[in-house]
Write a protein that holds these residues in place. Structure first.
Motif, PDB file in Angstrom:
ATOM      1  N   ALA A 235       0.830  -1.212   0.000  1.00  0.00           N
ATOM      2  CA  ALA A 235       0.000   0.000   0.000  1.00  0.00           C
ATOM      3  C   ALA A 235       0.862   1.258   0.000  1.00  0.00           C
ATOM      4  O   ALA A 235       0.587   2.214  -0.740  1.00  0.00           O
TER       5      ALA A 235
ATOM      6  N   GLU B 131      -6.888  -6.089  -1.563  1.00  0.00           N
ATOM      7  CA  GLU B 131      -6.907  -4.990  -0.607  1.00  0.00           C
ATOM      8  C   GLU B 131      -5.864  -3.907  -0.823  1.00  0.00           C
ATOM      9  O   GLU B 131      -5.943  -2.844  -0.204  1.00  0.00           O
TER      10      GLU B 131
ATOM     11  N   ILE C 129      -5.282   4.238  -0.279  1.00  0.00           N
ATOM     12  CA  ILE C 129      -6.008   5.505  -0.402  1.00  0.00           C
ATOM     13  C   ILE C 129      -5.590   6.484   0.685  1.00  0.00           C
ATOM     14  O   ILE C 129      -5.360   7.670   0.432  1.00  0.00           O
TER      15      ILE C 129
ATOM     16  N   HIS D  88     -11.507  -4.541  -3.833  1.00  0.00           N
ATOM     17  CA  HIS D  88     -11.920  -4.472  -2.432  1.00  0.00           C
ATOM     18  C   HIS D  88     -13.421  -4.696  -2.286  1.00  0.00           C
ATOM     19  O   HIS D  88     -13.885  -5.259  -1.279  1.00  0.00           O
TER      20      HIS D  88
ATOM     21  N   THR E 299      -7.051  -0.648  -9.098  1.00  0.00           N
ATOM     22  CA  THR E 299      -6.464  -1.352  -7.960  1.00  0.00           C
ATOM     23  C   THR E 299      -7.389  -1.433  -6.754  1.00  0.00           C
ATOM     24  O   THR E 299      -7.276  -2.369  -5.961  1.00  0.00           O
ATOM     25  N   TYR E 300      -8.314  -0.454  -6.591  1.00  0.00           N
ATOM     26  CA  TYR E 300      -9.162  -0.567  -5.399  1.00  0.00           C
ATOM     27  C   TYR E 300     -10.535  -1.164  -5.679  1.00  0.00           C
ATOM     28  O   TYR E 300     -11.282  -1.443  -4.736  1.00  0.00           O
TER      29      TYR E 300
ATOM     30  N   GLN F 269      -5.462   3.876 -10.016  1.00  0.00           N
ATOM     31  CA  GLN F 269      -6.037   3.878  -8.677  1.00  0.00           C
ATOM     32  C   GLN F 269      -7.406   3.200  -8.654  1.00  0.00           C
ATOM     33  O   GLN F 269      -7.702   2.416  -7.755  1.00  0.00           O
TER      34      GLN F 269
ATOM     35  N   GLY G 207      -5.067  -1.755  -3.207  1.00  0.00           N
ATOM     36  CA  GLY G 207      -5.517  -0.464  -3.712  1.00  0.00           C
ATOM     37  C   GLY G 207      -6.331   0.312  -2.701  1.00  0.00           C
ATOM     38  O   GLY G 207      -6.183   1.533  -2.562  1.00  0.00           O
ATOM     39  N   TRP G 208      -7.175  -0.398  -1.967  1.00  0.00           N
ATOM     40  CA  TRP G 208      -7.996   0.252  -0.942  1.00  0.00           C
ATOM     41  C   TRP G 208      -7.128   0.778   0.192  1.00  0.00           C
ATOM     42  O   TRP G 208      -7.331   1.881   0.694  1.00  0.00           O
ATOM     43  N   ASN G 209      -6.140  -0.014   0.631  1.00  0.00           N
ATOM     44  CA  ASN G 209      -5.272   0.404   1.725  1.00  0.00           C
ATOM     45  C   ASN G 209      -4.387   1.584   1.341  1.00  0.00           C
ATOM     46  O   ASN G 209      -3.917   2.317   2.222  1.00  0.00           O
TER      47      ASN G 209
END
Length: 320
Positions: A108, A192, A198, A135, A131-132, A128, A194-196
């Motif tokens: 991340a 996870e 952010i 999630h 990648t998320y 971006q 991409g979400w992490n």
């Protein structure tokens, strides 16, 4: 006529601590009223279920309930710690939890720094978004994708290996116990990372641009700016996120392990949650299942306190 003695004015008494507290709360009464529903939800869903922890100290029988089941002290905990399978399950839980934590954290931070260095805005936003999005995809779908990709019968990975001449016959990835930790970590990372990233992107977006301009004047290259500006700017938030994530290492869940695992890899796929479910619903020993939950909570608290202590000692801040 007698002269009356003059009275010196008494200093005004300062309000007590309780009075100051009451005045401050009364001034914020609207905000306090808004928190009442949230506090109620926390009590109902986080504190009331703790009553069920009494089962860990009982020979719990469903027909008798918690109030009618006999008290047995720490017998359920002793039963767990005497079971060699418990320590194998604990090993799997900690191993996969730490693998997910390390690769998820490093990935991340690395993804956030890489996206921050991209100057083409449409490409940055596209990467971006791509990648998320995983999630929001269910683990059921992720597990099906994994089985299709790694299948020995027309799976993408096996076809690629055979096409490149690296193998002569298909490889049964999902039947190899020692491969399970890596497979689980890979798909958790893909889901996870991409979400992490952010929150780290948000931190980098708030860094003062004057710092980068001053570094340019001093002749610093891109790598030096990342090392001396971007990474130090991320450290306070990264330490907080790492501390919070460490509390969930032993509570790594069961969805991915349950959906990706099978009877051939159970020695490496079974985690504490699946172990507790088996004790509770297959064996019918609800007391042992509750004891596992208490054990997980205690270990999580100790981990968070330890990391928070070392973070404060090293000057990187902490949660409290």
């Amino acid at each position: 006529m007698e002269l009356q003695p003059s009275r010196t004015p008494q200093p005004a008494q300062r309000p007590t601590a309780f009075r100051r507290w009451a005045q401050r709360n009364f001034a914020q009464k609207e905000l306090l009223l808004m928190t009442v529903p949230l506090i109620g939800i926390v009590i109902v869903f986080n504190y009331m279920p703790l009553y069920g922890w009494l089962m860990a100290f009982q020979d719990f029988k469903v027909a008798r309930g918690i109030s009618g089941s006999p008290f047995v002290g720490f017998d359920n905990f002793e039963q767990l710690f005497r079971d060699p399978h418990f320590f194998r399950v604990l090993r799997n839980t900690l191993a996969m939890g730490f693998l997910n934590l390390i690769f998820g954290f490093v990935g991340a931070v690395g993804l956030a720094i890489a996206l921050n260095e991209i100057r083409v805005r449409w490409f940055k936003r596209s990467v971006q978004t791509i990648t998320y999005i995983p999630h929001f995809v269910s683990w059921v779908v992720i597990a099906n994708i994994a089985h299709v990709m790694l299948s020995p019968d027309g799976g993408l990975v096996n076809d690629l290996l055979i096409g490149l001449g690296l193998r002569d016959e298909p490889f049964y990835f999902m039947a190899q116990p020692h491969w399970f930790w890596g497979i689980n970590t890979f798909f958790y990372f893909w889901k996870e990372v991409g979400w992490n990233a952010i929150i780290y992107l948000a931190v980098l977006a708030g860094v003062n641009p004057d710092l980068y301009e001053a570094a340019d004047v001093d002749g610093a290259g891109r790598i030096r700016k990342i090392w001396h500006i971007s990474i130090p700017s991320l450290m306070p938030v990264a330490v907080i996120m790492l501390t919070m994530s460490l509390g969930w290492v032993i509570q790594s869940g069961y969805e991915s392990q349950y959906l990706l695992g099978n009877s051939m890899v159970i020695d490496f796929s079974e985690v504490l949650d699946l172990y507790a479910l088996r004790y509770s619903f297959q064996i019918g020993d609800y007391g042992a299942g509750a004891a596992i939950s208490i054990f997980k909570s205690i270990v999580s608290i100790l981990m968070v306190l330890s990391v928070n202590y070392f973070a404060k000692k090293t000057g990187n801040g902490g949660l409290f």
